[in-house]
Design an enzyme around this catalytic site. Structure first.
Site, PDB file in Angstrom:
ATOM      1  CB  THR A   4       4.321   8.527   0.157  1.00  0.00           C
ATOM      2  OG1 THR A   4       3.099   7.954   0.592  1.00  0.00           O
ATOM      3  CG2 THR A   4       5.432   8.184   1.101  1.00  0.00           C
ATOM      4  NE  ARG A  43      -4.835   4.181   4.348  1.00  0.00           N
ATOM      5  CZ  ARG A  43      -3.818   4.598   3.626  1.00  0.00           C
ATOM      6  NH1 ARG A  43      -3.149   5.677   4.000  1.00  0.00           N
ATOM      7  NH2 ARG A  43      -3.441   3.945   2.543  1.00  0.00           N
ATOM      8  CB  VAL A  44      -1.724   3.168   9.611  1.00  0.00           C
ATOM      9  CG1 VAL A  44      -0.225   3.219   9.344  1.00  0.00           C
ATOM     10  CG2 VAL A  44      -2.065   3.934  10.879  1.00  0.00           C
ATOM     11  N   GLY A  75       2.048   5.305  -3.146  1.00  0.00           N
ATOM     12  CA  GLY A  75       0.917   4.809  -3.922  1.00  0.00           C
ATOM     13  C   GLY A  75      -0.212   4.323  -3.044  1.00  0.00           C
ATOM     14  N   GLY A  90      -1.560   2.423  -0.568  1.00  0.00           N
ATOM     15  CA  GLY A  90      -0.881   1.726   0.512  1.00  0.00           C
ATOM     16  C   GLY A  90      -1.384   0.345   0.821  1.00  0.00           C
TER      17      GLY A  90
END
Length: 288
Positions: free
Chosen positions: A154, A182-183, A206, A208
Site C-alpha cells: 500500500t 477481496r478487499v 501490511g 490487511g
C-alpha cells in the site's frame, strides 16, 4: 534486498511524493490537499502497488482501493474494486465531497467517477510486465503461502498543516492473485485510514486482514484522544499487538501535536518525512 537501481528508483519516487505534499503545505495549503497530491504521485509511479503498477487479481485484472479522511470534520471517502479510474485517491475524495456516501465499490465507483469528470484510464495503463510476472509466479504455485515474498504494498500519506489540521490518504492494488472481490484494510475507515484533529492522522500498510481485525488506525487515534498516550507510543503498541497475532505491516502517523513518525515490524518499509523547517528523511530499510 533491492538492487542499487531499484533502491534508487524507489527513493526517487518517495522524494517526488514528499515534494508534492510538502510544496502545498509550504504554500499554506491544507493537509487534505497535501495527502491527495502525494498519493497521486505514487499512484502514477509504476514502481508502487497503487494506481498504475497495481498488482493483478487471480483473474488477471487490476482492482484498486483507496480512502481519504479529513481530520477537521472526520469526513471520509473510500472506493474499492476500481478498474478504470486513473487516480483512485481523487475518486475517494470526490465520494467524500460530492456524494452523501462514504464508500463506493466496483463498477458503481467507476461510474461515479465518470459522472463527476474524474480522469479515466484503460486497463492497459495500470498493467506492468513485472506485476504480470508476479501473478504468473503465484498461479504457477497455488499451494504456496498467499502472496509470499511479494512485498509491494500500500501507499499512503499523512499530514498536519499550518492551521493544525490533519488528514490521511491510502491507496493500493491489494494482494497479488487476490480472489472473490477481496478487499483489505486500506479503504476501510478506522482500519487502514483514519484522521481526527483531536488525535492525529494514520495510514497503514501490511497484512490487511489483521489491520481490519484490530481497527489499527482508529485504535491509535482513540488511545491518543481518550487515554492521553503519545501517538508514537500508541503506534508502537498496536504494531506489537499486530505482531502478537501474527500480522506484519506498519503505520505512518501525523499527530495533532508533536512529531510525525512511523512504526513497523517488517525488515523495512518505504517511508519519507518532511517537517516545517524543510528537513527531509527518506528511508527503506529498518536500520536507517
Amino acid at each position: 534486498m533491492l538492487t542499487a537501481e531499484q533502491d534508487s528508483a524507489a527513493r526517487a519516487g518517495l522524494s517526488a511524493a514528499l515534494e508534492a505534499g510538502a510544496a502545498i503545505l509550504k504554500a499554506g495549503g491544507t493537509a487534505l490537499d497535501a495527502v491527495e497530491a502525494s498519493v497521486r504521485v505514487l499512484e502514477d509511479d509504476p514502481l508502487f502497488n497503487a494506481g498504475r503498477g497495481s498488482v493483478f487479481t487471480a483473474e488477471g485484472r487490476v482492482e484498486c482501493d483507496a480512502a481519504i479522511m479529513d481530520g477537521r470534520n472526520r469526513k471520509a471517502g473510500a472506493v474499492a474494486g476500481v478498474r478504470s479510474t486513473r487516480n483512485p485517491i481523487t475518486l475517494a475524495r470526490a465520494v467524500m465531497e460530492q456524494s452523501p456516501h462514504v464508500f463506493l465499490a466496483g463498477s458503481g465507483a467507476d461510474a461515479f467517477a465518470r459522472a463527476h469528470g474524474i480522469e479515466a484510464a484503460e486497463p492497459g495503463w495500470f498493467e506492468t510486465t513485472e506485476r504480470r510476472r508476479q501473478l504468473d509466479e503465484i498461479l504457477a504455485n497455488p499451494d504456496a503461502p498467499f502472496d509470499v515474498g511479494m512485498k509491494y504494498g500500500t501507499v499512503g500519506a499523512v499530514a498536519r498543516d499550518s492551521l493544525g489540521h490533519v488528514a490521511a490518504a491510502t491507496s493500493t492494488g491489494g494482494l497479488t492473485g487476490k480472489k472473490w472481490g477481496r478487499v483489505g484494510d486500506s479503504p476501510l475507515i478506522g482500519a487502514g485510514t483514519y484522521a481526527d484533529d483531536r488525535a492525529g492522522a494514520i495510514s497503514c500498510t501490511g497484512a490487511g486482514e489483521y489491520f481490519i481485525r484490530l481497527g489499527v488506525a482508529h485504535e491509535i487515534a482513540a488511545r491518543v484522544r481518550l487515554c492521553g498516550e503519545d501517538v508514537q507510543a500508541a503506534a508502537d503498541a498496536l504494531i506489537a499487538e499486530l505482531s502478537g497475532l501474527g500480522g506484519k505491516g506498519g503505520v505512518i502517523i501525523a499527530p495533532a501535536r508533536g512529531k510525525a513518525g512511523w512504526a513497523f515490524n517488517t525488515p523495512g518499509m518505504y517511508r519519507a518525512m518532511a517537517d516545517a523547517n524543510g528537513a527531509q528523511r527518506i528511508a527503506i530499510y529498518g536500520d536507517e
